[in-house]
Design a protein around this motif. Structure first.
Motif, PDB file in Angstrom:
ATOM      1  N   GLY A   2       0.781  -1.232   0.000  1.00  0.00           N
ATOM      2  CA  GLY A   2       0.000   0.000   0.000  1.00  0.00           C
ATOM      3  C   GLY A   2       0.810   1.278   0.000  1.00  0.00           C
ATOM      4  O   GLY A   2       0.261   2.362   0.253  1.00  0.00           O
ATOM      5  N   VAL A   3       2.114   1.191  -0.279  1.00  0.00           N
ATOM      6  CA  VAL A   3       2.972   2.372  -0.282  1.00  0.00           C
ATOM      7  C   VAL A   3       2.886   3.075  -1.635  1.00  0.00           C
ATOM      8  O   VAL A   3       2.992   2.426  -2.682  1.00  0.00           O
ATOM      9  N   ASN A   4       2.687   4.368  -1.618  1.00  0.00           N
ATOM     10  CA  ASN A   4       2.726   5.168  -2.838  1.00  0.00           C
ATOM     11  C   ASN A   4       4.194   5.476  -3.142  1.00  0.00           C
ATOM     12  O   ASN A   4       4.757   6.455  -2.646  1.00  0.00           O
ATOM     13  N   VAL A   5       4.811   4.626  -3.939  1.00  0.00           N
ATOM     14  CA  VAL A   5       6.253   4.694  -4.159  1.00  0.00           C
ATOM     15  C   VAL A   5       6.674   6.020  -4.788  1.00  0.00           C
ATOM     16  O   VAL A   5       7.662   6.641  -4.362  1.00  0.00           O
ATOM     17  N   ALA A   6       5.929   6.483  -5.785  1.00  0.00           N
ATOM     18  CA  ALA A   6       6.283   7.737  -6.454  1.00  0.00           C
ATOM     19  C   ALA A   6       6.247   8.901  -5.463  1.00  0.00           C
ATOM     20  O   ALA A   6       7.150   9.753  -5.446  1.00  0.00           O
ATOM     21  N   GLN A   7       5.222   8.948  -4.625  1.00  0.00           N
ATOM     22  CA  GLN A   7       5.100  10.026  -3.647  1.00  0.00           C
ATOM     23  C   GLN A   7       6.242   9.996  -2.641  1.00  0.00           C
ATOM     24  O   GLN A   7       6.818  11.045  -2.282  1.00  0.00           O
ATOM     25  N   VAL A   8       6.592   8.801  -2.187  1.00  0.00           N
ATOM     26  CA  VAL A   8       7.678   8.669  -1.222  1.00  0.00           C
ATOM     27  C   VAL A   8       8.997   9.151  -1.828  1.00  0.00           C
ATOM     28  O   VAL A   8       9.778   9.856  -1.167  1.00  0.00           O
ATOM     29  N   LYS A   9       9.251   8.796  -3.065  1.00  0.00           N
ATOM     30  CA  LYS A   9      10.506   9.202  -3.705  1.00  0.00           C
ATOM     31  C   LYS A   9      10.553  10.711  -3.932  1.00  0.00           C
ATOM     32  O   LYS A   9      11.611  11.335  -3.774  1.00  0.00           O
TER      33      LYS A   9
END
Length: 331
Positions: free
Chosen positions: A231-238
């Motif tokens: 459930g991690v928003n990878v793009a947002q985290v990066k």
């Protein structure tokens, strides 16, 4: 759970005590030694008629505060870069961000002179971001893609090129760039508290963004696909991590010039006693980074006393052997 919280409180207490000790020693040591007891007296009850109190408040405490802020900023930047890229060698200096930020400041200073001070963090951020993008583009275009080794080689190439350009610019206009000569070696000396006000918003943004993504970065260590499944928003985290790294690196360069290896050494040291959970790696990197740069700046002042050497030279002397060991161990 209770035992874990007690352990965390114990670790935090130890780090707080270490920072307090190094902070007191940093203020106490100098051309005129001031007893630690007198340092605490000056901090608690300032007396404008006592010369030692003036030295503590106007000269030494600003330098100690800047050392803590810069150490924390670079250590957190390195931790985020290592977590996002899953590259144990990632560091603002090794991947060209410090060189890019320094280059942008030098160019800006050459164009606008001291008028650049209010926007120096913004200029440094632009340079760091451009250098990082160029390094990743070069590494991605290399055979095998952006592997740890290609990233380091690309970062070294960009750093060397920008350093050469900076040196050439200084030679062409030595008079105007004289005051940047020491700054470019990485130094905490000189009262830069007037710069702190311009950097505080960027530092706040960087630290808040780092804390916001800490939990998700732990999931990214298992791979983007696994993180997405959790459930991690990878793009947002990066994106948030990039904002944090650029903001913190730009602020650190503005306050002290380029200080290498802090972002490489500190996160690895922190993982030895807190593990790989970034909920703990990020805040403890800030604490250990602050204590480390206080210690390094003390060494820079006393190693060849009464001559003071640049803090950046000491961070390189201490960090380079660790980098060699890490290369041998991880590659």
């Amino acid at each position: 759970m209770i035992l874990r919280r007690v352990g965390e409180m114990g670790r935090f207490s130890v780090m707080a005590a270490v920072i307090a000790l190094f902070f007191a020693l940093h203020i106490s040591i100098g051309a005129k030694a001031i007893p630690v007891v007198d340092v605490f007296t000056a901090l608690i009850a300032r007396d404008e008629t006592v010369f030692d109190h003036i030295v503590v408040w106007d000269l030494r405490m600003p330098r100690a505060l800047i050392a803590m802020v810069v150490g924390a900023a670079l250590a957190v930047s390195g931790a985020l870069m290592q977590g996002i890229t899953r590259n144990p060698l990632a560091d603002p200096g090794l991947l060209g961000l410090l060189a890019g930020a320094s280059f942008a400041v030098v160019v800006g200073y050459g164009l606008w002179g001291s008028a650049i001070v209010p926007i120096m963090p913004l200029v440094a951020a632009g340079g760091a971001l451009a250098a990082a993008a160029l390094v990743f583009w070069i590494a991605t275009a290399a055979p095998g893609g952006a592997r740890p080794l290609t990233l380091i080689l690309a970062g070294a190439a960009i750093s060397a090129f920008l350093s050469a350009v900076i040196a050439a610019v200084q030679l062409l206009d030595q008079e105007n760039f004289e005051q940047l000569r020491v700054w470019l070696t990485g130094t905490i000396s000189g009262n830069r508290m007037d710069y702190m006000g311009w950097c505080l918003p960027w530092l706040g943004l960087g630290f808040l963004a780092a804390l916001a993504v800490a939990r998700q970065i732990t999931s990214l260590a298992m791979g983007d696909e696994v993180a997405i499944g959790l459930g991690v928003n990878v793009a947002q985290v990066k994106v948030l991590s990039l904002v944090a790294v650029v903001s913190l690196t730009a602020s650190a360069v503005t306050l002290s010039g380029p200080l290498g290896f802090i972002g490489l050494v500190i996160p690895h040291a922190v993982r030895l006693f807190v593990g790989t959970d970034y909920r703990f790696v990020v805040p403890y990197s800030a604490l250990v980074g602050a204590a480390y740069l206080l210690f390094v700046d003390i060494v820079a002042r006393v190693a060849l006393a009464p001559i003071e050497i640049s803090t950046g030279l000491v961070t390189s002397l201490l960090g380079a052997p660790f980098f060699v060991w890490l290369v041998r161990a991880k590659l």
